[in-house]
Design a protein around this motif. Structure first.
Motif, PDB file in Angstrom:
ATOM      1  N   GLY A 125      37.668 -30.756  58.755  1.00 50.32           N
ATOM      2  CA  GLY A 125      38.303 -32.017  58.383  1.00 50.32           C
ATOM      3  C   GLY A 125      37.627 -32.681  57.200  1.00 50.32           C
ATOM      4  N   THR A 126      36.298 -32.707  57.214  1.00 50.11           N
ATOM      5  CA  THR A 126      35.532 -33.313  56.121  1.00 50.11           C
ATOM      6  C   THR A 126      35.712 -32.535  54.827  1.00 50.11           C
ATOM      7  OG1 THR A 126      33.868 -34.001  57.741  1.00 50.11           O
ATOM      8  CG2 THR A 126      33.245 -34.128  55.426  1.00 50.11           C
ATOM      9  N   ILE A 127      35.652 -31.203  54.933  1.00 50.04           N
ATOM     10  CA  ILE A 127      35.799 -30.358  53.748  1.00 50.04           C
ATOM     11  C   ILE A 127      37.196 -30.493  53.148  1.00 50.04           C
ATOM     12  CG2 ILE A 127      35.866 -27.958  52.948  1.00 50.04           C
ATOM     13  CD1 ILE A 127      33.630 -27.392  55.023  1.00 50.04           C
ATOM     14  N   VAL A 128      38.206 -30.481  54.018  1.00 48.64           N
ATOM     15  CA  VAL A 128      39.590 -30.624  53.544  1.00 48.64           C
ATOM     16  C   VAL A 128      39.780 -31.975  52.865  1.00 48.64           C
ATOM     17  CG1 VAL A 128      41.979 -30.944  54.313  1.00 48.64           C
ATOM     18  CG2 VAL A 128      40.649 -29.016  55.153  1.00 48.64           C
ATOM     19  N   THR A 129      39.229 -33.036  53.469  1.00 47.93           N
ATOM     20  CA  THR A 129      39.339 -34.378  52.898  1.00 47.93           C
ATOM     21  C   THR A 129      38.692 -34.438  51.520  1.00 47.93           C
ATOM     22  OG1 THR A 129      39.319 -35.388  55.093  1.00 47.93           O
ATOM     23  CG2 THR A 129      38.810 -36.822  53.236  1.00 47.93           C
ATOM     24  N   ALA A 130      37.482 -33.870  51.399  1.00 50.47           N
ATOM     25  CA  ALA A 130      36.759 -33.884  50.124  1.00 50.47           C
ATOM     26  C   ALA A 130      37.528 -33.119  49.051  1.00 50.47           C
ATOM     27  CB  ALA A 130      35.366 -33.282  50.312  1.00 50.47           C
ATOM     28  N   MET A 131      38.020 -31.924  49.411  1.00 54.03           N
ATOM     29  CA  MET A 131      38.730 -31.106  48.434  1.00 54.03           C
ATOM     30  C   MET A 131      40.066 -31.738  48.043  1.00 54.03           C
ATOM     31  SD  MET A 131      37.874 -27.240  49.772  1.00 54.03           S
ATOM     32  CE  MET A 131      38.800 -26.470  48.440  1.00 54.03           C
ATOM     33  N   ASN A 132      40.669 -32.465  48.969  1.00 55.68           N
ATOM     34  CA  ASN A 132      41.913 -33.167  48.647  1.00 55.68           C
ATOM     35  C   ASN A 132      41.680 -34.245  47.594  1.00 55.68           C
ATOM     36  OD1 ASN A 132      44.738 -34.155  49.145  1.00 55.68           O
ATOM     37  ND2 ASN A 132      43.627 -35.941  49.908  1.00 55.68           N
ATOM     38  N   PHE A 133      40.558 -34.954  47.711  1.00 50.69           N
ATOM     39  CA  PHE A 133      40.252 -36.022  46.759  1.00 50.69           C
ATOM     40  C   PHE A 133      39.995 -35.486  45.353  1.00 50.69           C
ATOM     41  CE2 PHE A 133      38.658 -38.714  50.495  1.00 50.69           C
ATOM     42  CZ  PHE A 133      39.815 -39.471  50.535  1.00 50.69           C
ATOM     43  N   VAL A 134      39.523 -34.244  45.233  1.00 50.72           N
ATOM     44  CA  VAL A 134      39.166 -33.719  43.912  1.00 50.72           C
ATOM     45  C   VAL A 134      40.142 -32.641  43.427  1.00 50.72           C
ATOM     46  CG1 VAL A 134      36.725 -34.208  44.260  1.00 50.72           C
ATOM     47  CG2 VAL A 134      37.611 -31.953  44.880  1.00 50.72           C
ATOM     48  N   SER A 135      41.231 -32.421  44.168  1.00 48.65           N
ATOM     49  CA  SER A 135      42.167 -31.343  43.807  1.00 48.65           C
ATOM     50  C   SER A 135      42.755 -31.543  42.412  1.00 48.65           C
ATOM     51  CB  SER A 135      43.295 -31.234  44.844  1.00 48.65           C
ATOM     52  OG  SER A 135      44.025 -32.451  44.925  1.00 48.65           O
ATOM     53  N   ASN A 136      42.966 -32.804  42.018  1.00 44.37           N
ATOM     54  CA  ASN A 136      43.494 -33.101  40.681  1.00 44.37           C
ATOM     55  C   ASN A 136      42.614 -34.130  39.972  1.00 44.37           C
ATOM     56  OD1 ASN A 136      45.774 -31.479  40.277  1.00 44.37           O
ATOM     57  ND2 ASN A 136      47.017 -32.768  41.600  1.00 44.37           N
ATOM     58  N   ALA A 137      41.350 -34.175  40.355  1.00 47.05           N
ATOM     59  CA  ALA A 137      40.469 -35.245  39.883  1.00 47.05           C
ATOM     60  C   ALA A 137      39.841 -34.922  38.529  1.00 47.05           C
ATOM     61  CB  ALA A 137      39.369 -35.503  40.905  1.00 47.05           C
ATOM     62  N   ALA A 138      39.595 -35.974  37.763  1.00 46.54           N
ATOM     63  CA  ALA A 138      38.838 -35.858  36.523  1.00 46.54           C
ATOM     64  C   ALA A 138      37.351 -35.779  36.875  1.00 46.54           C
ATOM     65  CB  ALA A 138      39.112 -37.074  35.639  1.00 46.54           C
ATOM     66  N   PRO A 139      36.508 -35.343  35.921  1.00 46.09           N
ATOM     67  CA  PRO A 139      35.068 -35.232  36.205  1.00 46.09           C
ATOM     68  C   PRO A 139      34.454 -36.528  36.754  1.00 46.09           C
ATOM     69  CG  PRO A 139      35.577 -34.136  34.152  1.00 46.09           C
ATOM     70  CD  PRO A 139      36.841 -34.810  34.589  1.00 46.09           C
ATOM     71  N   LEU A 140      34.865 -37.688  36.218  1.00 46.91           N
ATOM     72  CA  LEU A 140      34.330 -38.958  36.688  1.00 46.91           C
ATOM     73  C   LEU A 140      34.697 -39.196  38.154  1.00 46.91           C
ATOM     74  CD1 LEU A 140      32.898 -41.655  36.276  1.00 46.91           C
ATOM     75  CD2 LEU A 140      35.046 -42.593  35.361  1.00 46.91           C
ATOM     76  N   ILE A 188      46.747 -41.051  59.886  1.00 47.29           N
ATOM     77  CA  ILE A 188      47.524 -41.597  58.765  1.00 47.29           C
ATOM     78  C   ILE A 188      47.188 -40.872  57.469  1.00 47.29           C
ATOM     79  CG2 ILE A 188      47.859 -43.653  57.316  1.00 47.29           C
ATOM     80  CD1 ILE A 188      47.449 -45.328  59.880  1.00 47.29           C
ATOM     81  N   ILE A 189      45.893 -40.597  57.247  1.00 47.50           N
ATOM     82  CA  ILE A 189      45.477 -39.855  56.053  1.00 47.50           C
ATOM     83  C   ILE A 189      46.120 -38.469  56.049  1.00 47.50           C
ATOM     84  CG2 ILE A 189      43.503 -38.728  54.926  1.00 47.50           C
ATOM     85  CD1 ILE A 189      41.794 -41.114  55.805  1.00 47.50           C
ATOM     86  N   GLY A 190      46.120 -37.810  57.205  1.00 50.43           N
ATOM     87  CA  GLY A 190      46.736 -36.490  57.316  1.00 50.43           C
ATOM     88  C   GLY A 190      48.219 -36.531  57.004  1.00 50.43           C
ATOM     89  N   THR A 191      48.920 -37.540  57.536  1.00 59.09           N
ATOM     90  CA  THR A 191      50.356 -37.690  57.268  1.00 59.09           C
ATOM     91  C   THR A 191      50.607 -37.911  55.782  1.00 59.09           C
ATOM     92  OG1 THR A 191      50.682 -38.671  59.463  1.00 59.09           O
ATOM     93  CG2 THR A 191      52.417 -39.023  57.842  1.00 59.09           C
ATOM     94  N   GLY A 192      49.756 -38.720  55.154  1.00 58.94           N
ATOM     95  CA  GLY A 192      49.880 -38.972  53.722  1.00 58.94           C
ATOM     96  C   GLY A 192      49.717 -37.706  52.900  1.00 58.94           C
ATOM     97  N   MET A 193      48.779 -36.848  53.304  1.00 59.89           N
ATOM     98  CA  MET A 193      48.569 -35.587  52.598  1.00 59.89           C
ATOM     99  C   MET A 193      49.794 -34.687  52.720  1.00 59.89           C
ATOM    100  SD  MET A 193      44.579 -34.647  53.489  1.00 59.89           S
ATOM    101  CE  MET A 193      44.738 -33.007  52.788  1.00 59.89           C
ATOM    102  N   ILE A 194      50.398 -34.652  53.923  1.00 60.21           N
ATOM    103  CA  ILE A 194      51.594 -33.830  54.135  1.00 60.21           C
ATOM    104  C   ILE A 194      52.737 -34.314  53.241  1.00 60.21           C
ATOM    105  CG2 ILE A 194      53.358 -33.152  55.812  1.00 60.21           C
ATOM    106  CD1 ILE A 194      51.165 -33.401  57.982  1.00 60.21           C
ATOM    107  N   ILE A 195      52.954 -35.632  53.226  1.00 60.20           N
ATOM    108  CA  ILE A 195      54.023 -36.214  52.407  1.00 60.20           C
ATOM    109  C   ILE A 195      53.792 -35.917  50.929  1.00 60.20           C
ATOM    110  CG2 ILE A 195      55.059 -38.389  51.629  1.00 60.20           C
ATOM    111  CD1 ILE A 195      54.513 -39.485  54.462  1.00 60.20           C
ATOM    112  N   GLN A 196      52.526 -36.065  50.494  1.00 65.40           N
ATOM    113  CA  GLN A 196      52.206 -35.809  49.088  1.00 65.40           C
ATOM    114  C   GLN A 196      52.445 -34.347  48.737  1.00 65.40           C
ATOM    115  OE1 GLN A 196      48.118 -36.569  47.949  1.00 65.40           O
ATOM    116  NE2 GLN A 196      48.745 -37.283  45.926  1.00 65.40           N
TER     117      GLN A 196
END
Length: 207
Positions: A125-140, A188-196
């Motif tokens: 769960g933690t790893i998936v959450t972290a990778m989701n935040f940086v999947s399209n992230a800029a270096p900053l 809720i975070i999981g549902t948001g990821m599915i919708i996105q």
């Protein structure tokens, strides 16, 4: 600037919910019950350092992992969202997630690696959450995610360090309620990821 602040708040909330230091504190207490203070401190420090390293590795190398296994961002978001939703749903049902199921463990520093660091602090769960935040992230933004998870590791460290006093002062009932609230946020975070993920798949938003 406002977008960065919003992003930082979102990341912190997501990490706080999924790592759930207050709820995990009771697991730490049960695993280290009867251990000397020095042993508890050593286990606490080692577990949080290992968890931080694991998550940072996935944050930095997540993009290459995607390319290596030909994983698309929509597929990742949908699958990861389902996983996170399931973890949150189990917490709402007052169940210990299968991801965090524990067996009887002797009080040795080895428990800092498993089950504390993996899978409790740096589980799927933690790893998936972290990778989701940086999947399209800029270096900053990627740097901000690492920094925020580092702050979460510090919060977890000090929460575990003061665990005996906190449990006595607050009580298990209050901690249980907090766990349910965190479970709702995770779902809720999981549902948001599915919708996105669905929106990206059908080009409803830019990738």
């Amino acid at each position: 600037m406002d977008n960065l602040i919003t992003f930082a708040i979102t990341v912190f909330t997501g990490f706080f919910a999924i790592t759930n230091p207050i709820s995990n504190m009771t697991v730490f207490v049960s695993l280290t019950q009867g251990a000397h203070k020095q042993t508890k401190d050593a286990i606490n420090k080692k577990a949080n350092i290992i968890a931080f390293i694991i998550v940072v590795v996935f944050i930095l190398l997540g993009k290459y992992i995607f390319e290596l296994f030909n994983i698309s961002i929509p597929a990742f978001k949908i699958t990861g969202g389902i996983l996170i939703f399931f973890i949150g749903f189990e917490m709402l049902q007052s169940k210990q997630s299968n991801v965090k199921s524990l067996n009887d463990v002797h009080i040795e520093e080895d428990i800092a690696v498993s089950p504390l660091a993996i899978p409790i602090l740096a589980g799927p769960g933690t790893i998936v959450t972290a990778m989701n935040f940086v999947s399209n992230a800029a270096p900053l933004q990627m740097f901000m995610v690492i920094l925020i998870f580092g702050s979460m590791s510090l919060i977890t460290y000090f929460t575990f360090k003061l665990s005996d006093h906190i449990v006595k002062f607050v009580g298990y009932n209050v901690i249980s309620v907090i766990g349910k609230i965190m479970g709702l946020i995770i779902a809720i975070i999981g549902t948001g990821m599915i919708i996105q993920g669905i929106k990206i798949s059908f080009d409803l938003i830019s990738n």
